[in-house]
Design a protein around this motif. Structure first.
Motif, short mmCIF file in Angstrom:
data_model
loop_
_atom_site.label_atom_id
_atom_site.label_comp_id
_atom_site.label_asym_id
_atom_site.label_seq_id
_atom_site.Cartn_x
_atom_site.Cartn_y
_atom_site.Cartn_z
N LEU A 170 0.82 -1.21 0.00
CA LEU A 170 0.00 0.00 0.00
C LEU A 170 0.85 1.26 0.00
O LEU A 170 0.54 2.23 -0.68
N PHE A 171 1.91 1.26 0.80
CA PHE A 171 2.84 2.38 0.80
C PHE A 171 4.18 1.89 1.33
O PHE A 171 4.28 0.83 1.96
N ALA A 172 5.22 2.68 1.05
CA ALA A 172 6.57 2.30 1.48
C ALA A 172 7.42 3.55 1.70
O ALA A 172 7.16 4.61 1.11
N GLY A 173 8.42 3.41 2.59
CA GLY A 173 9.35 4.51 2.84
C GLY A 173 8.71 5.76 3.40
O GLY A 173 9.17 6.88 3.14
N LEU A 174 7.66 5.60 4.18
CA LEU A 174 6.92 6.75 4.68
C LEU A 174 7.51 7.27 5.99
O LEU A 174 7.71 6.50 6.93
N ASP A 175 7.79 8.57 6.04
CA ASP A 175 8.29 9.23 7.24
C ASP A 175 7.28 10.30 7.67
O ASP A 175 6.64 10.92 6.82
N GLY A 186 -5.36 10.37 0.68
CA GLY A 186 -5.07 9.32 -0.29
C GLY A 186 -6.33 8.76 -0.88
O GLY A 186 -7.43 8.94 -0.34
N GLU A 187 -6.19 8.10 -2.02
CA GLU A 187 -7.34 7.49 -2.66
C GLU A 187 -7.88 6.34 -1.81
O GLU A 187 -7.19 5.83 -0.92
N ASN A 188 -9.11 5.92 -2.08
CA ASN A 188 -9.65 4.73 -1.42
C ASN A 188 -8.73 3.54 -1.66
O ASN A 188 -8.30 3.31 -2.79
N GLY A 189 -8.40 2.83 -0.58
CA GLY A 189 -7.52 1.68 -0.71
C GLY A 189 -6.04 2.02 -0.69
O GLY A 189 -5.19 1.13 -0.84
N ALA A 190 -5.72 3.32 -0.48
CA ALA A 190 -4.31 3.72 -0.49
C ALA A 190 -3.58 3.35 0.80
O ALA A 190 -2.35 3.36 0.84
N GLY A 244 -2.98 22.89 9.24
CA GLY A 244 -2.66 21.47 9.35
C GLY A 244 -1.55 21.05 8.40
O GLY A 244 -1.35 21.66 7.34
N LYS A 245 -0.83 20.02 8.78
CA LYS A 245 0.11 19.38 7.87
C LYS A 245 -0.67 18.38 7.01
O LYS A 245 -1.73 17.90 7.41
N VAL A 246 -0.14 18.06 5.85
CA VAL A 246 -0.78 17.09 4.97
C VAL A 246 0.23 15.99 4.63
O VAL A 246 1.39 16.27 4.33
N LEU A 247 -0.24 14.74 4.73
CA LEU A 247 0.57 13.59 4.35
C LEU A 247 -0.24 12.74 3.38
O LEU A 247 -1.35 12.32 3.71
N LYS A 248 0.29 12.50 2.19
CA LYS A 248 -0.41 11.69 1.20
C LYS A 248 0.19 10.30 1.18
O LYS A 248 1.42 10.14 1.16
N VAL A 249 -0.68 9.29 1.22
CA VAL A 249 -0.23 7.90 1.21
C VAL A 249 -0.66 7.23 -0.08
O VAL A 249 -1.62 7.66 -0.74
N GLY A 250 0.03 6.16 -0.41
CA GLY A 250 -0.26 5.42 -1.63
C GLY A 250 1.00 5.31 -2.46
O GLY A 250 1.86 6.18 -2.44
N THR A 251 1.10 4.22 -3.19
CA THR A 251 2.30 4.01 -4.00
C THR A 251 2.20 4.80 -5.29
O THR A 251 1.12 5.24 -5.68
#
Length: 203
Positions: free
Chosen positions: A16-21, A34-38, A196-203
């Motif tokens: 789903l995601f990798a290398g996230l800090d 992130g998108e649905n399923g991200a 707010g800060k924003v963090l986007k997840v997903g490959t």
């Protein structure tokens, strides 16, 4: 301070995601997008210590949360997207039970005040099964007003809330952050909170 380094999440055979800090400190809030399923909910569960990461580590005040264990959980309030209240109990009984499970003391007057803040005055002693979906959600969110936790992790907290309830919850989150708390949340809608800060997840 909550930090995470090089987090990755795998579900089945899909990454789903990798290398996230990430890093969120006192007085800050983070909007996970992130998108649905991200992997937004998966990330929140990892940050709450409810699910393991495939790789990487989560730290609270510089210590791994898996080492802190119960010490971390005492400072955390996690509300999942599908969080539920007990239908056979009243709103007041639900708050009291939640406090007992958290190992904290809750005075009845504080519980009543929290329920009133979320528009449930007059329904404190009515079985939850008689409430609307939005009112049930308000019972769940009233925990935020009574639980003395530094870190709030909230998955889709605005779901099933009307405009007035969204305003009340937004105000409560702002209050929490202004007082030095930390909030991490997901939402499919615009969040009416400043800075707010924003963090986007997903490959």
């Amino acid at each position: 301070m909550l930090t995470a380094t090089a987090l990755s999440c795998v579900r089945g055979e899909r990454r789903l995601f990798a290398g996230l800090d990430l890093a969120v400190g006192p007085g800050e809030w983070l909007h996970v997008q992130g998108e649905n399923g991200a992997g937004k909910t998966s990330l929140l569960r990892i940050l709450a210590g409810l699910s393991p990461a495939a790789e990487g580590e989560v730290f609270w005040q510089g210590e791994p949360i898996k080492v802190l264990a119960e010490g971390y959980r005492r400072q955390l309030l996690f509300l999942g997207h599908h969080g539920a209240v007990k239908e056979e109990l009243t709103p007041l009984e639900n708050l009291t039970l939640a406090a007992q499970l958290d190992g904290t003391a809750l005075e009845e007057m504080a519980a009543l005040k929290a329920l009133a803040r979320f528009g449930l005055r007059g329904r404190e002693d009515l079985n939850v099964r008689f409430l609307s979906a939005g009112q049930k959600r308000r019972v769940l969110l009233a925990r935020l007003a009574v639980r003395k936790a530094t870190l709030w992790i909230l998955d889709e907290p605005f779901t099933a809330l009307d405009v007035k309830a969204v305003e009340m919850l937004s105000g409560l989150i702002v209050e929490h952050v202004t007082n030095g708390g930390i909030a991490i949340l997901t939402s499919h809608q615009a969040i009416p909170l400043p800075n707010g800060k924003v963090l986007k997840v997903g490959t």
